[in-house]
Motif scaffolding. Structure first.
Motif, PDB file in Angstrom:
ATOM      1  N   GLY A   9      40.849  50.799  30.289  1.00 14.90           N
ATOM      2  CA  GLY A   9      39.657  51.636  30.471  1.00 14.90           C
ATOM      3  C   GLY A   9      39.140  51.578  31.897  1.00 14.90           C
ATOM      4  O   GLY A   9      38.690  52.585  32.454  1.00 14.90           O
ATOM      5  N   LEU A  10      39.212  50.412  32.506  1.00 20.20           N
ATOM      6  CA  LEU A  10      38.794  50.253  33.897  1.00 20.20           C
ATOM      7  C   LEU A  10      39.671  51.094  34.822  1.00 20.20           C
ATOM      8  O   LEU A  10      39.179  51.766  35.745  1.00 20.20           O
ATOM      9  N   ILE A  11      40.972  51.075  34.572  1.00 23.31           N
ATOM     10  CA  ILE A  11      41.893  51.880  35.383  1.00 23.31           C
ATOM     11  C   ILE A  11      41.627  53.368  35.176  1.00 23.31           C
ATOM     12  O   ILE A  11      41.683  54.164  36.133  1.00 23.31           O
ATOM     13  N   LEU A  12      41.316  53.764  33.939  1.00 21.85           N
ATOM     14  CA  LEU A  12      41.027  55.177  33.671  1.00 21.85           C
ATOM     15  C   LEU A  12      39.744  55.621  34.370  1.00 21.85           C
ATOM     16  O   LEU A  12      39.643  56.769  34.807  1.00 21.85           O
ATOM     17  N   GLN A 170      41.245  49.712  41.194  1.00 19.37           N
ATOM     18  CA  GLN A 170      41.031  49.105  39.883  1.00 19.37           C
ATOM     19  C   GLN A 170      42.279  48.370  39.400  1.00 19.37           C
ATOM     20  O   GLN A 170      42.164  47.322  38.743  1.00 19.37           O
ATOM     21  N   ALA A 171      43.445  48.866  39.727  1.00 18.00           N
ATOM     22  CA  ALA A 171      44.672  48.162  39.354  1.00 18.00           C
ATOM     23  C   ALA A 171      44.758  46.814  40.057  1.00 18.00           C
ATOM     24  O   ALA A 171      45.213  45.817  39.467  1.00 18.00           O
ATOM     25  N   GLN A 172      44.314  46.780  41.301  1.00 17.07           N
ATOM     26  CA  GLN A 172      44.300  45.512  42.025  1.00 17.07           C
ATOM     27  C   GLN A 172      43.299  44.532  41.403  1.00 17.07           C
ATOM     28  O   GLN A 172      43.561  43.328  41.319  1.00 17.07           O
ATOM     29  N   VAL A 173      42.162  45.060  40.939  1.00 22.49           N
ATOM     30  CA  VAL A 173      41.166  44.221  40.269  1.00 22.49           C
ATOM     31  C   VAL A 173      41.745  43.649  38.980  1.00 22.49           C
ATOM     32  O   VAL A 173      41.612  42.447  38.692  1.00 22.49           O
ATOM     33  N   VAL A 174      42.402  44.519  38.205  1.00 23.18           N
ATOM     34  CA  VAL A 174      42.998  44.065  36.943  1.00 23.18           C
ATOM     35  C   VAL A 174      44.083  43.019  37.202  1.00 23.18           C
ATOM     36  O   VAL A 174      44.172  42.014  36.494  1.00 23.18           O
ATOM     37  N   ARG A 175      44.890  43.231  38.219  1.00 22.41           N
ATOM     38  CA  ARG A 175      45.937  42.250  38.542  1.00 22.41           C
ATOM     39  C   ARG A 175      45.319  40.902  38.910  1.00 22.41           C
ATOM     40  O   ARG A 175      45.811  39.847  38.492  1.00 22.41           O
ATOM     41  N   ALA A 176      44.225  40.938  39.671  1.00 25.07           N
ATOM     42  CA  ALA A 176      43.575  39.690  40.076  1.00 25.07           C
ATOM     43  C   ALA A 176      42.972  38.954  38.882  1.00 25.07           C
ATOM     44  O   ALA A 176      42.979  37.716  38.824  1.00 25.07           O
ATOM     45  N   GLN A 177      42.456  39.720  37.911  1.00 24.50           N
ATOM     46  CA  GLN A 177      41.786  39.097  36.768  1.00 24.50           C
ATOM     47  C   GLN A 177      42.761  38.621  35.689  1.00 24.50           C
ATOM     48  O   GLN A 177      42.464  37.671  34.968  1.00 24.50           O
ATOM     49  N   THR A 178      43.897  39.314  35.568  1.00 26.87           N
ATOM     50  CA  THR A 178      44.832  38.981  34.487  1.00 26.87           C
ATOM     51  C   THR A 178      46.062  38.227  34.967  1.00 26.87           C
ATOM     52  O   THR A 178      46.745  37.592  34.166  1.00 26.87           O
ATOM     53  N   GLY A 179      46.347  38.326  36.259  1.00 25.14           N
ATOM     54  CA  GLY A 179      47.566  37.714  36.776  1.00 25.14           C
ATOM     55  C   GLY A 179      48.800  38.528  36.497  1.00 25.14           C
ATOM     56  O   GLY A 179      49.923  38.125  36.840  1.00 25.14           O
ATOM     57  N   SER A 180      48.635  39.705  35.881  1.00 25.66           N
ATOM     58  CA  SER A 180      49.775  40.576  35.559  1.00 25.66           C
ATOM     59  C   SER A 180      49.857  41.709  36.574  1.00 25.66           C
ATOM     60  O   SER A 180      48.859  42.364  36.876  1.00 25.66           O
ATOM     61  N   THR A 181      51.055  41.916  37.092  1.00 26.00           N
ATOM     62  CA  THR A 181      51.283  43.016  38.028  1.00 26.00           C
ATOM     63  C   THR A 181      51.917  44.214  37.330  1.00 26.00           C
ATOM     64  O   THR A 181      51.592  45.364  37.632  1.00 26.00           O
ATOM     65  N   LEU A 182      52.776  43.950  36.364  1.00 28.75           N
ATOM     66  CA  LEU A 182      53.566  45.007  35.731  1.00 28.75           C
ATOM     67  C   LEU A 182      52.687  46.044  35.046  1.00 28.75           C
ATOM     68  O   LEU A 182      52.814  47.243  35.317  1.00 28.75           O
ATOM     69  N   ILE A 183      51.809  45.624  34.164  1.00 32.86           N
ATOM     70  CA  ILE A 183      51.072  46.580  33.336  1.00 32.86           C
ATOM     71  C   ILE A 183      50.108  47.442  34.155  1.00 32.86           C
ATOM     72  O   ILE A 183      50.135  48.680  34.045  1.00 32.86           O
TER      73      ILE A 183
END
Length: 219
Positions: A9-12, A170-183
Motif C-alpha cells: 500500500g505504501l508503494i501504491l 517508497q520502495a527504498q523505505v520498504v527495503r530499509a524497513q523489511t530488509g527485502s530487496t526483491l519484493i
C-alpha cells in the motif's frame, strides 16, 4: 513473517505521486516543446536565439543538476517550490527541450508545396501553421512524444533525491524497513512497465485519431 499488505500500500501511494509527476510533467513538456520548437522557426533572431539557448542548455546538462537547482538554489532567488512542483518543473523543462526538436523537425518535414498552397490561398503565417502545417505535422510528432513521455515516467525516479515520496522512494523505505530487496523493487518494476504500456496504448490511439483523414494529404 512480514505482512506485505501495508508495505505494498505504501508503494501504491508512491505510484500515485509518480502518476501525478508524469501527467503534469508531460503537460508542461508538451507546452514548452511547442513554444521552443516553433521559436526555433521564428523569423525573429532574438526568439530563435532564446529557444536555441533553452534547448541546448537543458539537453546538455544533467537532470540531477537541474532538479537540485530548481529545488535548492531557486529559494535563494525568493522562489520556493514544493518537492512535487520542483519535480514537475525540472522534468517538464528537461523533456520539453528534447520535444522541441521533435516539433521543429516535424514542421520542417511538411512539403514546400503545402506552404506554397497556403500562400496561394492568401493565408497568414499563423493561419497556415494552425490549419495546414500543424495538423499534418502532429502525427509525425506523436511516436517520439510517446517515447519522451515514457522517458519522463522513468525519469521521475530522480525526485527521490529531494525526498519526494514517489514509488522509487517508497520502495527504498520498504527495503530499509523489511530488509527485502526483491519484493519492493519487483513491485515497482511491474508498476513502471504497466504505466509505460498504458502510455504506449494511449499514444497509438491518439496517433490513429489525429491521422484520420490525412492519408494522401502530405506531400
Amino acid at each position: 513473517m512480514i505482512d506485505w499488505s501495508g508495505y505494498i500500500g505504501l508503494i501504491l501511494q508512491g505510484a500515485w505521486v509518480t502518476v501525478q509527476l508524469t501527467l503534469m510533467g508531460s503537460a508542461l513538456a508538451v507546452a514548452v516543446a511547442f513554444a521552443a520548437g516553433l521559436g526555433r522557426l521564428s523569423r525573429f533572431m532574438a526568439v530563435r536565439a532564446l529557444a536555441t539557448t533553452y534547448i541546448e542548455f537543458f539537453r546538455g546538462t544533467s537532470i540531477f543538476v537541474q532538479l537540485f537547482w530548481v529545488y535548492f538554489v531557486l529559494p535563494f532567488a525568493g522562489i520556493t517550490l514544493t518537492p512535487l512542483q520542483a519535480g514537475v518543473l525540472a522534468l517538464g523543462l528537461n523533456v520539453g527541450a528534447y520535444g522541441a526538436e521533435v516539433v521543429r523537425g516535424a514542421v520542417k518535414a511538411i512539403g514546400r508545396e503545402q506552404r506554397e498552397a497556403c500562400i496561394a490561398l492568401n493565408l497568414t503565417r499563423f493561419q497556415a501553421m494552425r490549419h495546414i502545417v500543424l495538423p499534418q505535422a502532429l502525427p509525425l510528432m506523436l511516436p517520439t512524444f510517446g517515447n519522451n513521455a515514457i522517458e519522463l515516467l522513468k525519469g521521475t525516479a530522480v525526485v527521490s533525491l529531494i525526498s519526494l515520496s514517489d514509488m522509487t522512494f517508497q520502495a527504498q523505505v520498504v527495503r530499509a524497513q523489511t530488509g527485502s530487496t526483491l519484493i519492493p523493487f519487483a513491485t515497482i518494476l511491474l508498476l513502471y512497465f504497466v504505466m509505460a504500456w498504458l502510455i504506449s496504448l494511449g499514444m497509438r490511439w491518439l496517433e490513429r485519431r489525429v491521422s484520420r483523414g490525412l492519408d494522401g494529404v502530405r506531400v
